[in-house]
Design an enzyme around this catalytic site. Structure first.
Site, mmCIF file in Angstrom:
data_model
loop_
_atom_site.group_PDB
_atom_site.id
_atom_site.type_symbol
_atom_site.label_atom_id
_atom_site.label_comp_id
_atom_site.label_asym_id
_atom_site.label_seq_id
_atom_site.Cartn_x
_atom_site.Cartn_y
_atom_site.Cartn_z
ATOM 1 N N HIS A 70 -68.134 -9.481 -13.427
ATOM 2 C CA HIS A 70 -68.261 -9.678 -11.934
ATOM 3 C C HIS A 70 -69.836 -10.465 -11.612
ATOM 4 O O HIS A 70 -70.659 -9.798 -12.086
ATOM 5 C CB HIS A 70 -68.280 -8.453 -11.175
ATOM 6 C CG HIS A 70 -67.031 -7.681 -11.195
ATOM 7 N ND1 HIS A 70 -67.045 -6.229 -11.204
ATOM 8 C CD2 HIS A 70 -65.854 -7.925 -11.426
ATOM 9 C CE1 HIS A 70 -65.914 -5.797 -11.391
ATOM 10 N NE2 HIS A 70 -64.889 -6.949 -11.617
ATOM 11 N N TYR A 133 -76.852 1.078 -11.292
ATOM 12 C CA TYR A 133 -77.625 0.048 -11.074
ATOM 13 C C TYR A 133 -78.097 -0.123 -9.370
ATOM 14 O O TYR A 133 -77.614 0.452 -8.602
ATOM 15 C CB TYR A 133 -76.585 -1.250 -11.222
ATOM 16 C CG TYR A 133 -75.234 -1.125 -10.457
ATOM 17 C CD1 TYR A 133 -74.977 -1.871 -9.584
ATOM 18 C CD2 TYR A 133 -74.008 -0.298 -11.046
ATOM 19 C CE1 TYR A 133 -73.517 -1.728 -8.902
ATOM 20 C CE2 TYR A 133 -72.877 -0.092 -10.696
ATOM 21 C CZ TYR A 133 -72.749 -0.828 -9.461
ATOM 22 O OH TYR A 133 -71.558 -0.827 -8.995
#
Length: 474
Positions: A70, A133
């Protein structure tokens, strides 16, 4: 197994902007501790100050869980809280490195900075792995994403566990091959004041690629209360503010004063807030009028401002606002010459018509041609020069307006003796309406900009080229 006692070290990869970081982890029999993101230390080590706004965690209970590839329109700081992963990153941005691949294992002692447009994917190598993240934008349905199939033959990622043996979502399995991927374009650049002299020069210098936008006040009003929602500002890398209220004498009237402060100060302050919030580089064009012109010698970037006029005061206020932006370039310039009405074109026209003008001879400075000013802006942005304030003009000895008028007459084949130098006071005798005070010395020191590798053209050579090009004169 997590390695303890590393030094904080940041290492580049073959993918531009993709950076691997070795993290200090402190452990004993009780467990371990690390600073997952420490802005001051990590900036010093070479990581970008990317301004995270959200922290996400993906927990995976089984070995072999595979996710990706992604590429989102934001930057990510990726690390592992528990467990271990094999990560694969593929550049899906427009450019020469489109399709480049980098792989590495991450554990709690190793993290990676993933820039916008680089595809992110991983495969868990231990059970109960938590993949974390930080991102510098919130999810938006209007954001542009790109995806790549985990098994793309061109990328040829050597997954530790074959893909036909692992858990993959149906959505990830359906992602396109590299030949079908739409590359992510660069973040946008917005030029304000597009119809002005500098705006026209910037369009010539930058071009009309899809990520470049040009706007005037009718397109984007910086004082609009809805400015924050007028654009998806996280999509912008740079805003170049070439717009200003420049009617120096009109600014001394009540209506002009309001217009000058609105455009040159309040609008810039609004723009500065947006740029700070969204990590935008702000380029703002300022003026020699922020100085009073009493200095003996050229003004440096660090000299205190002391504007004489309403216009100069409003520009000085705009400078202060612009310099609050972490990524800013404020370009102070003087006596700008480009397309449209300007002093040089006026003098050339008078020379052609045989007029003998009276011209101010006690204000000195240098011309700045918009072609050069635009070139300096492009140079600062492309070179990654330190952010800050820069003086930008042509180079050469100081000239008065009368000296320049004489040069225009001479270079256009007319007698420079037709020009009569007068004082500023003599020039404005009998003029109607308020007259703004002008700095007598507009000389700007160019050492700082030249130290970045940009060389300004000599003012005499630039003037000769400008006149030789015609610029609409018959």
């Amino acid at each position: 197994m997590t390695e303890f006692g590393k030094d904080l070290v940041v290492t580049p990869t073959p993918i531009p902007g993709l950076l691997v970081a070795e993290l200090p982890v402190h452990g004993d029999s009780r467990g371990w501790f690390k600073e997952n993101w420490q802005r001051e230390k990590m900036r010093a080590a070479g990581l970008p100050d990317f301004g995270p706004v959200q922290n996400n965690v993906s927990f995976n209970d089984a070995v072999g869980t595979t996710r990706g590839i992604h590429a989102e329109p934001w930057d990510k700081w990726v690390s592992v809280a528990t467990g271990r992963i094999f990560g694969a990153w593929v550049d899906l941005r427009e450019g020469d490195t489109f399709g480049a691949v980098f792989t590495a294992e991450l554990d709690p002692s190793r993290a990676i900075f993933v820039p916008r447009g680089v595809g992110n994917s991983y495969q868990t190598l231990e059970p109960d792995t938590a993949y974390t993240y930080l991102v510098n934008d919130h999810w938006s349905p209007d954001a542009e994403y790109s995806f790549l199939n985990l098994g793309d033959e061109t990328a040829a990622i050597a997954w530790p566990i074959p893909l036909d043996e692992v858990e993959i979502s149906a959505k990830d399995l359906a992602h396109p091959r590299l030949a079908e991927v739409r590359p992510i374009p660069p973040r946008k650049t917005l030029v304000l004041g597009a119809s002005g002299q500098l705006g026209a020069a910037l369009r010539r210098a930058l071009g009309d690629r899809p990520h470049l936008e040009y706007a005037n006040r009718s397109d984007l009003d910086l004082t609009d209360p809805h400015l924050a929602s007028a654009r998806r500002w996280r999509d912008y890398e740079t805003v170049i503010n070439a717009a200003a209220f420049t009617a120096v004498d009109l600014a001394e009237t009540p209506a002009g004063r309001e217009a000058a402060w609105t455009a040159n100060a309040a609008g810039v302050a609004n723009l500065a807030r947006l740029a700070t919030e969204h990590g935008i580089t702000l380029v703002h064009v300022s003026s020699d009028y922020v100085f009073d012109g009493t200095k003996d010698g050229a003004y440096g970037e660090d000299d205190p401002v002391a504007p004489l006029s309403v216009y100069g005061q409003s520009k000085a206020a705009g400078d202060i606002a612009a310099t609050t932006v972490p990524r800013h370039y404020v370009l102070r310039t003087s006596w700008v010459i480009g397309e449209g009405r300007n002093f040089v074109r006026t003098m050339a026209s008078l020379a052609q018509r045989g007029v003998a003008p009276r011209v101010v001879g006690d204000q000195v400075g240098r011309l700045t041609f918009t072609e050069d000013l635009a070139g300096a802006i492009v140079h600062l942005l492309a070179s990654g020069a330190p952010h800050g304030v820069y003086n930008v003009t042509s180079s050469g000895s100081p000239r008065s307006w009368a000296d320049i008028a004489c040069a225009v007459y001479r270079l256009s084949g007319h007698d420079p003796a037709a020009v009569t130098p007068v004082t500023t006071e003599e020039y404005f005798v009998g003029q109607d309406g308020p007259i703004a005070p002008r700095p007598r010395n507009s000389m700007l020191d160019l050492a700082k900009i030249t130290a970045t590798g940009w060389t300004p053209r000599d003012v005499d050579a630039a003037l000769q080229e400008y006149l030789a090009a015609g610029h609409g004169l018959s």
